[in-house]
Design a protein around this motif. Structure first.
Motif, PDB file in Angstrom:
ATOM      1  N   ARG A   1       4.413  -9.111 -19.831  1.00  0.00           N
ATOM      2  CA  ARG A   1       5.238  -9.654 -18.757  1.00  0.00           C
ATOM      3  C   ARG A   1       5.450  -8.607 -17.675  1.00  0.00           C
ATOM      4  O   ARG A   1       5.359  -8.918 -16.495  1.00  0.00           O
ATOM      5  CB  ARG A   1       6.574 -10.144 -19.324  1.00  0.00           C
ATOM      6  CG  ARG A   1       7.466 -10.754 -18.262  1.00  0.00           C
ATOM      7  CD  ARG A   1       8.683 -11.448 -18.835  1.00  0.00           C
ATOM      8  NE  ARG A   1       8.267 -12.743 -19.355  1.00  0.00           N
ATOM      9  CZ  ARG A   1       8.351 -13.113 -20.625  1.00  0.00           C
ATOM     10  NH1 ARG A   1       8.863 -12.299 -21.514  1.00  0.00           N
ATOM     11  NH2 ARG A   1       7.943 -14.288 -21.016  1.00  0.00           N
ATOM     12  N   ARG A   2       5.687  -7.359 -18.078  1.00  0.00           N
ATOM     13  CA  ARG A   2       5.881  -6.306 -17.080  1.00  0.00           C
ATOM     14  C   ARG A   2       4.605  -6.047 -16.286  1.00  0.00           C
ATOM     15  O   ARG A   2       4.665  -5.815 -15.083  1.00  0.00           O
ATOM     16  CB  ARG A   2       6.354  -5.017 -17.732  1.00  0.00           C
ATOM     17  CG  ARG A   2       7.852  -5.056 -18.050  1.00  0.00           C
ATOM     18  CD  ARG A   2       8.321  -3.736 -18.573  1.00  0.00           C
ATOM     19  NE  ARG A   2       8.276  -3.852 -20.033  1.00  0.00           N
ATOM     20  CZ  ARG A   2       8.221  -2.851 -20.860  1.00  0.00           C
ATOM     21  NH1 ARG A   2       8.182  -1.619 -20.421  1.00  0.00           N
ATOM     22  NH2 ARG A   2       8.194  -3.050 -22.146  1.00  0.00           N
ATOM     23  N   THR A   4       2.039  -8.164 -15.642  1.00  0.00           N
ATOM     24  CA  THR A   4       1.668  -9.267 -14.762  1.00  0.00           C
ATOM     25  C   THR A   4       2.746  -9.625 -13.752  1.00  0.00           C
ATOM     26  O   THR A   4       2.429 -10.133 -12.682  1.00  0.00           O
ATOM     27  CB  THR A   4       1.327 -10.532 -15.580  1.00  0.00           C
ATOM     28  OG1 THR A   4       2.473 -10.922 -16.334  1.00  0.00           O
ATOM     29  CG2 THR A   4       0.143 -10.299 -16.482  1.00  0.00           C
ATOM     30  N   GLY A   5       3.991  -9.359 -14.072  1.00  0.00           N
ATOM     31  CA  GLY A   5       5.074  -9.795 -13.195  1.00  0.00           C
ATOM     32  C   GLY A   5       5.589  -8.767 -12.216  1.00  0.00           C
ATOM     33  O   GLY A   5       6.050  -9.120 -11.130  1.00  0.00           O
ATOM     34  N   CYS A   6       5.508  -7.518 -12.556  1.00  0.00           N
ATOM     35  CA  CYS A   6       6.114  -6.489 -11.707  1.00  0.00           C
ATOM     36  C   CYS A   6       5.127  -5.379 -11.384  1.00  0.00           C
ATOM     37  O   CYS A   6       5.471  -4.206 -11.389  1.00  0.00           O
ATOM     38  CB  CYS A   6       7.336  -5.890 -12.402  1.00  0.00           C
ATOM     39  SG  CYS A   6       8.610  -7.091 -12.784  1.00  0.00           S
ATOM     40  N   TRP A   7       3.892  -5.722 -11.125  1.00  0.00           N
ATOM     41  CA  TRP A   7       2.864  -4.733 -10.857  1.00  0.00           C
ATOM     42  C   TRP A   7       3.198  -3.989  -9.562  1.00  0.00           C
ATOM     43  O   TRP A   7       3.278  -4.588  -8.506  1.00  0.00           O
ATOM     44  CB  TRP A   7       1.510  -5.414 -10.755  1.00  0.00           C
ATOM     45  CG  TRP A   7       0.392  -4.464 -10.523  1.00  0.00           C
ATOM     46  CD1 TRP A   7      -0.370  -4.379  -9.394  1.00  0.00           C
ATOM     47  CD2 TRP A   7      -0.090  -3.466 -11.401  1.00  0.00           C
ATOM     48  NE1 TRP A   7      -1.299  -3.395  -9.537  1.00  0.00           N
ATOM     49  CE2 TRP A   7      -1.153  -2.811 -10.757  1.00  0.00           C
ATOM     50  CE3 TRP A   7       0.274  -3.053 -12.671  1.00  0.00           C
ATOM     51  CZ2 TRP A   7      -1.853  -1.771 -11.344  1.00  0.00           C
ATOM     52  CZ3 TRP A   7      -0.423  -2.020 -13.259  1.00  0.00           C
ATOM     53  CH2 TRP A   7      -1.471  -1.392 -12.598  1.00  0.00           C
ATOM     54  N   PRO A   8       3.420  -2.666  -9.661  1.00  0.00           N
ATOM     55  CA  PRO A   8       3.834  -1.909  -8.477  1.00  0.00           C
ATOM     56  C   PRO A   8       2.673  -1.467  -7.601  1.00  0.00           C
ATOM     57  O   PRO A   8       2.866  -1.082  -6.461  1.00  0.00           O
ATOM     58  CB  PRO A   8       4.523  -0.681  -9.077  1.00  0.00           C
ATOM     59  CG  PRO A   8       3.792  -0.470 -10.371  1.00  0.00           C
ATOM     60  CD  PRO A   8       3.441  -1.848 -10.865  1.00  0.00           C
ATOM     61  N   ALA A  13      -2.047  -7.861  -9.634  1.00  0.00           N
ATOM     62  CA  ALA A  13      -1.799  -7.282 -10.959  1.00  0.00           C
ATOM     63  C   ALA A  13      -3.058  -7.419 -11.800  1.00  0.00           C
ATOM     64  O   ALA A  13      -3.831  -8.363 -11.624  1.00  0.00           O
ATOM     65  CB  ALA A  13      -0.642  -8.008 -11.636  1.00  0.00           C
TER      66      ALA A  13
END
Length: 169
Positions: A1-2, A4-8, A13
């Motif tokens: 989830r991290r 795919t969802g919060c790709w910096p 992502a």
């Protein structure tokens, strides 16, 4: 989830392929909800794993065949009102499918329904992967489907008579 969802990072992502020893439906469902593009078991052959990595990198979704079967069983057990898309009555029958699709496209559709990747379909039918990808896209468009899961549900019956039997015939 991290991932795919919060790709910096810049750009999209990365696509995630889950590789695990746990063959549990709740893990599959959680991984897919979290954005995973694929789910394989660690006992998959090295060739299957390499094929899955390439498929996910190309934007395809990949599930182990046993998982595909169970996911189809789970979705088809849901009441029709909970499923997105057209009502089950709108599902084309065999006659309509043979009118909408060529014989080769029907073969490809059945193999998609069995959970095979484009590479495996290509090998089974003696086609290039690019040809299979093109045919899958054409099948989805002609049938008004959004993805391979909907195609698999169509093949396996989606609460109606399946296009193929359990033995694939």
């Amino acid at each position: 989830r991290r991932i795919t969802g919060c790709w910096p990072g810049p750009g999209p992502a990365p696509r995630v392929l889950v590789l695990t020893t746990f063959d549990l439906d709740e893990y599959v469902h959680a991984a897919l909800r979290a954005g995973a593009a694929g789910f394989l078991l660690k006992n998959s052959s090295p060739d299957r794993l390499a094929e899955a990595v390439r498929a996910v990198a190309d934007g395809e979704a990949v599930l182990a065949p046993d998982i595909t079967r169970r996911l189809i069983d789970t979705v088809t057990a849901l009441p029709a009102g909970l499923l997105p898309g057209p009502a089950p009555a709108a599902r084309p029958d065999r006659t309509e499918l043979s009118r909408l699709l060529t014989a080769r496209e029907l073969e490809v559709l059945v193999l998609v329904g069995r959970g095979l990747s484009n590479a495996r379909i290509a090998a089974a039918l003696g086609l290039s992967e690019a040809t299979v990808k093109s045919r899958v896209n054409r099948i989805l468009t002609r049938l008004g489907l959004e993805n391979r899961v909907q195609a698999a549900l169509l093949v396996h019956g989606d609460g109606q008579a399946p296009l193929v039997g359990r033995d694939g015939a």
